[in-house]
Motif scaffolding. Structure first.
Motif, short mmCIF file in Angstrom:
data_model
loop_
_atom_site.label_atom_id
_atom_site.label_comp_id
_atom_site.label_asym_id
_atom_site.label_seq_id
_atom_site.Cartn_x
_atom_site.Cartn_y
_atom_site.Cartn_z
N SER A 30 63.32 18.04 -23.73
CA SER A 30 63.32 19.50 -23.98
C SER A 30 62.68 20.28 -22.84
CB SER A 30 62.62 19.81 -25.30
OG SER A 30 61.22 19.69 -25.16
N VAL A 31 61.75 19.65 -22.10
CA VAL A 31 61.11 20.39 -20.99
C VAL A 31 61.73 20.02 -19.64
CG1 VAL A 31 58.92 20.71 -22.19
CG2 VAL A 31 59.23 18.70 -20.72
N GLY A 32 62.79 19.22 -19.67
CA GLY A 32 63.52 18.95 -18.43
C GLY A 32 62.95 17.84 -17.58
N MET A 33 62.11 16.97 -18.15
CA MET A 33 61.62 15.84 -17.36
C MET A 33 62.77 14.88 -17.05
SD MET A 33 57.90 14.86 -18.92
CE MET A 33 57.74 13.48 -17.78
N ARG A 34 62.67 14.16 -15.92
CA ARG A 34 63.74 13.25 -15.51
C ARG A 34 63.27 11.80 -15.41
NH1 ARG A 34 68.11 15.70 -13.39
NH2 ARG A 34 68.98 13.65 -13.88
N LYS A 35 61.96 11.60 -15.58
CA LYS A 35 61.44 10.23 -15.43
C LYS A 35 60.09 10.13 -16.15
CE LYS A 35 61.06 6.11 -13.67
NZ LYS A 35 60.33 5.82 -12.44
N ARG A 71 53.23 20.34 -9.61
CA ARG A 71 53.81 20.42 -8.27
C ARG A 71 55.32 20.21 -8.33
NH1 ARG A 71 49.31 16.82 -5.10
NH2 ARG A 71 47.64 18.34 -5.31
N PRO A 72 56.06 21.07 -7.62
CA PRO A 72 57.53 21.03 -7.72
C PRO A 72 58.12 19.64 -7.42
CG PRO A 72 56.83 23.01 -6.58
CD PRO A 72 55.59 22.20 -6.81
N ARG A 73 57.51 18.91 -6.51
CA ARG A 73 58.09 17.60 -6.15
C ARG A 73 57.76 16.51 -7.16
NH1 ARG A 73 57.09 17.32 0.43
NH2 ARG A 73 58.15 19.30 0.87
N LEU A 74 56.84 16.79 -8.05
CA LEU A 74 56.38 15.76 -8.99
C LEU A 74 56.64 16.11 -10.44
CD1 LEU A 74 52.89 14.97 -7.39
CD2 LEU A 74 55.03 13.70 -7.10
N GLN A 75 56.98 17.38 -10.70
CA GLN A 75 56.95 17.85 -12.09
C GLN A 75 58.05 17.23 -12.96
OE1 GLN A 75 59.21 22.07 -12.07
NE2 GLN A 75 57.12 22.13 -11.35
N HIS A 76 59.01 16.55 -12.36
CA HIS A 76 60.04 15.90 -13.19
C HIS A 76 59.52 14.57 -13.77
CE1 HIS A 76 60.34 14.01 -9.28
NE2 HIS A 76 61.01 13.01 -9.84
N THR A 77 58.33 14.15 -13.32
CA THR A 77 57.79 12.87 -13.77
C THR A 77 56.51 13.08 -14.58
OG1 THR A 77 56.28 12.52 -11.92
CG2 THR A 77 58.57 11.84 -11.60
N GLY A 78 56.04 12.02 -15.21
CA GLY A 78 54.77 12.08 -15.93
C GLY A 78 54.41 10.69 -16.41
N GLN A 79 53.11 10.49 -16.63
CA GLN A 79 52.61 9.19 -17.09
C GLN A 79 51.91 9.36 -18.41
OE1 GLN A 79 50.28 6.44 -15.05
NE2 GLN A 79 51.30 6.63 -13.08
N PHE A 80 52.06 8.38 -19.26
CA PHE A 80 51.39 8.50 -20.57
C PHE A 80 50.56 7.26 -20.89
CE2 PHE A 80 53.51 5.53 -23.37
CZ PHE A 80 54.71 5.28 -22.72
N GLY A 81 49.68 7.45 -21.87
CA GLY A 81 48.93 6.35 -22.47
C GLY A 81 49.09 6.46 -23.98
N ILE A 82 49.07 5.32 -24.65
CA ILE A 82 49.26 5.32 -26.10
C ILE A 82 48.36 4.27 -26.74
CG2 ILE A 82 51.20 3.69 -25.93
CD1 ILE A 82 52.48 5.07 -28.35
#
Ligand SMILES: CC(C)(COP(=O)(O)OP(=O)(O)OC[C@H]1O[C@@H](n2cnc3c(N)ncnc32)[C@H](O)[C@@H]1OP(=O)(O)O)[C@@H](O)C(=O)NCCC(=O)NCCS
Length: 177
Positions: A123-128, A87-98
């Motif tokens: 490289s993919v333009g994430m901001r957060k 989603r355009p409003r969310l795609q700059h963010t992401g959550q991970f598990g390790i």
């Protein structure tokens, strides 16, 4: 695929997992589930069948998902999974598990997996990048802080294990050009 010499002397290889890794990944997940209480599942609680794991890996890594396995002599010793919403409003963010296999803790595997994630995110333009971590998981928090993550909040009663509640911290890292 990348290769690193760990300070233990072992050679670590990182790569995107594929369908052929499904059974080994399930075995790995069941193993790390029993090695700490810091994941969102305990032994036997992951709830993913082999068919579901195959489907998950078939969907594969993409712009919206970063998957990385770490292996030593062909055995999985670490895994990282980040998801972004398209989603355009969310795609700059992401959550991970390790997670890292306990017999390989403190050898630099977690730092390598996270560093690869950060490079990819740029490289993919994430901001957060966001994560949740149990408030008493000071080891993981030390790793995250050393790579620029800061505490942003606290979720009470985020987990319940054996009748006991555990809070989680929200941590995040901004990515600015
Ligand atoms: C958290 C985890 C992924 C860290 O992986 P790791 O491969 O052991 O981490 P690294 O060896 O790369 O550690 C890098 C740095 O993080 C810090 N760190 C990691 N584990 C630590 C611990 N138990 N105590 C204190 N600092 C720790 C240290 O600064 C370390 O650098 P150093 O060893 O040179 O001092 C691993 O311990 C793990 O899988 N734990 C169980 C599952 C879990 O907690 N997952 C995270 C859920 S949010």
């Amino acid at each position: 695929m990348a290769s690193y010499a760990l300070r233990s002397g072992a050679q670590l290889v990182t790569a995107t997992p594929d369908v052929g890794d499904a059974a080994a990944l399930l075995a790995y997940v069941n193993r790390v589930a029993a090695e700490s209480d810091f994941l969102t599942f305990g032994p036997g609680e992951h709830g993913i069948t082999l068919a579901e794991e195959v489907a998950f890996l078939e969907a594969g890594a993409s712009t919206w998902r970063f998957l990385r396995k770490a292996t030593i002599e062909g055995e999985i010793v670490g895994f990282l999974d980040l998801r972004r919403s398209p989603r355009p409003r969310l795609q700059h963010t992401g959550q991970f598990g390790i997670s890292v296999r306990k017999d390989r803790w403190r050898q630099g595997v977690g730092r390598i997996l996270l560093s690869e994630l950060l490079d990819w995110a740029v490289s993919v333009g994430m901001r957060k990048i966001d994560l949740r971590v149990r408030a008493d998981n000071v080891g993981a928090q030390a790793l995250y802080r050393s790579l620029g993550f800061v505490e942003e909040g606290r979720v009470t009663r985020a987990m319940m294990i054996g009748g006991a509640f555990f809070d989680e911290l929200l941590m995040g890292r901004v990515i600015d050009p």
